[in-house]
Motif scaffolding. Structure first.
Motif, short mmCIF file in Angstrom:
data_model
loop_
_atom_site.label_atom_id
_atom_site.label_comp_id
_atom_site.label_asym_id
_atom_site.label_seq_id
_atom_site.Cartn_x
_atom_site.Cartn_y
_atom_site.Cartn_z
N GLN A 215 0.86 -1.25 0.17
CA GLN A 215 -0.07 0.00 0.05
C GLN A 215 0.88 1.35 -0.12
OE1 GLN A 215 -2.73 0.41 3.14
NE2 GLN A 215 -3.96 1.88 2.34
N ALA A 216 0.51 2.16 -0.72
CA ALA A 216 1.25 3.52 -0.75
C ALA A 216 0.07 4.66 -0.55
CB ALA A 216 1.89 3.75 -2.29
N GLY A 217 0.40 5.68 0.33
CA GLY A 217 -0.73 6.56 0.85
C GLY A 217 0.35 7.66 0.94
N TYR A 218 -0.51 9.02 1.01
CA TYR A 218 0.16 10.46 0.96
C TYR A 218 0.64 10.30 2.59
CZ TYR A 218 -2.75 12.57 4.59
OH TYR A 218 -3.54 12.83 5.65
N ASP A 219 0.24 9.71 3.57
CA ASP A 219 0.46 9.66 5.02
C ASP A 219 1.80 8.90 5.18
OD1 ASP A 219 -0.99 7.34 4.28
OD2 ASP A 219 -1.96 7.37 6.18
N ASP A 220 2.25 8.13 3.90
CA ASP A 220 3.45 7.44 4.20
C ASP A 220 4.81 8.18 3.89
OD1 ASP A 220 2.20 4.73 4.61
OD2 ASP A 220 1.93 4.64 2.49
N PHE B 49 4.43 14.92 1.82
CA PHE B 49 3.46 14.98 1.25
C PHE B 49 2.38 15.28 2.30
CE2 PHE B 49 3.68 11.64 -2.22
CZ PHE B 49 4.66 12.56 -3.14
N GLN B 50 2.64 14.88 3.46
CA GLN B 50 1.76 15.33 4.70
C GLN B 50 1.86 16.95 4.90
OE1 GLN B 50 2.73 13.22 8.15
NE2 GLN B 50 2.12 11.13 7.21
N PHE B 51 3.29 17.33 4.77
CA PHE B 51 3.40 18.77 4.88
C PHE B 51 2.89 19.65 3.70
CE2 PHE B 51 6.22 22.15 2.91
CZ PHE B 51 6.19 23.40 4.12
N PHE B 52 2.91 18.99 2.70
CA PHE B 52 2.20 19.43 1.59
C PHE B 52 0.63 19.86 1.60
CE2 PHE B 52 -0.47 19.08 -2.57
CZ PHE B 52 0.22 20.00 -3.28
N THR C 210 5.30 27.56 -2.41
CA THR C 210 6.52 27.33 -3.31
C THR C 210 7.24 26.25 -2.57
OG1 THR C 210 6.68 29.69 -4.04
CG2 THR C 210 8.59 28.23 -4.39
N ALA C 211 7.23 26.32 -1.15
CA ALA C 211 8.24 25.26 -0.43
C ALA C 211 7.21 23.98 -0.52
CB ALA C 211 8.35 25.80 1.36
N ALA C 212 6.12 24.21 -0.05
CA ALA C 212 5.24 22.86 -0.39
C ALA C 212 5.30 22.18 -1.42
CB ALA C 212 3.89 23.21 0.04
N ALA C 213 5.02 23.10 -2.65
CA ALA C 213 4.86 22.42 -4.25
C ALA C 213 6.32 21.95 -4.45
CB ALA C 213 4.67 23.37 -4.98
#
Length: 206
Positions: A84-89, A93-96, A142-145
């Motif tokens: 399984q792959a998710g953003y919370d891994d 992505f969590q910061f994003f 910009t930092a998140a992207a």
């Protein structure tokens, strides 16, 4: 006995005074027209600013929501053993998700200030507040992207020097979803740059 007649010389009306008064009136009219024209130009900029903020709200909410739903599960032999792959891994992505959600909230809160600049296009304080705030939020966006884009790049291409294998060949849907969110956030960066330019132009014309 002859009567002496007295003649009173009234004189000609002063043309200089009349011409001076006309000149003052003309100058006032010209200044009023100039001010009205400048206010109209600024009102056009502020309306465009408001529309850009509405568009940016939709894009940032979409980017955060899409990344939040990025998840894919691959069965492996049996249903009890799965990959399984998710953003919370991925902490990036969590910061994003959190950062872009904050950006969307800021854009909603900035709408009243934008409306004030439409009603009062010559007001400096709300425009200056928006300029400073937009610059700060642009940095966060910009930092998140950029951080999320680096992870997406590694997911697509891997890194042979560190033996990081690309995972997008297996988790294609997950990578596609994450890439869409990053592209949407990058578009919002462009919108913020336009908002900053609009505020700078409006302040310069004051």
């Amino acid at each position: 006995m002859a009567k002496e007649s007295t003649t009173i010389d009234i004189g000609e009306p002063s043309t200089v005074t009349k011409s001076t008064s006309h000149a003052v009136v003309d100058e006032k009219k010209k200044s009023f027209v100039t001010a009205a024209g400048g206010g109209g130009d600024k009102r056009g900029l502020t309306i465009f600013d408001f529309l850009l903020r509405l568009a940016a709200i939709g894009i940032t909410i979409g980017a955060s929501s899409v990344m939040f739903t990025a998840e894919e599960t691959l069965p492996f032999f049996t249903q009890f053993l799965q990959f399984q792959a998710g953003y919370d891994d991925f902490p990036t992505f969590q910061f994003f998700v959190i950062a872009i959600a904050i950006v969307a909230s800021y854009l909603v809160l900035s709408l009243p200030f934008s409306i004030v600049t439409i009603v009062r296009p010559l007001a400096v304080a709300p425009r200056l507040i928006l300029l400073i705030s937009d610059t700060v939020v642009l940095t966060l966006t910009t930092a998140a992207a950029a951080a999320a884009a680096s992870i997406v790049y590694l997911a697509h291409n891997g890194n042979t020097n560190t033996n990081w294998l690309p995972i997008c060949q297996q988790f294609g849907d997950f990578c596609q979803t994450a890439s869409t969110a990053v592209v949407a956030a990058s578009i919002s960066v462009v919108f913020f740059i336009l908002l900053i330019v609009i505020s700078a132009i409006a302040l310069k014309r004051h």
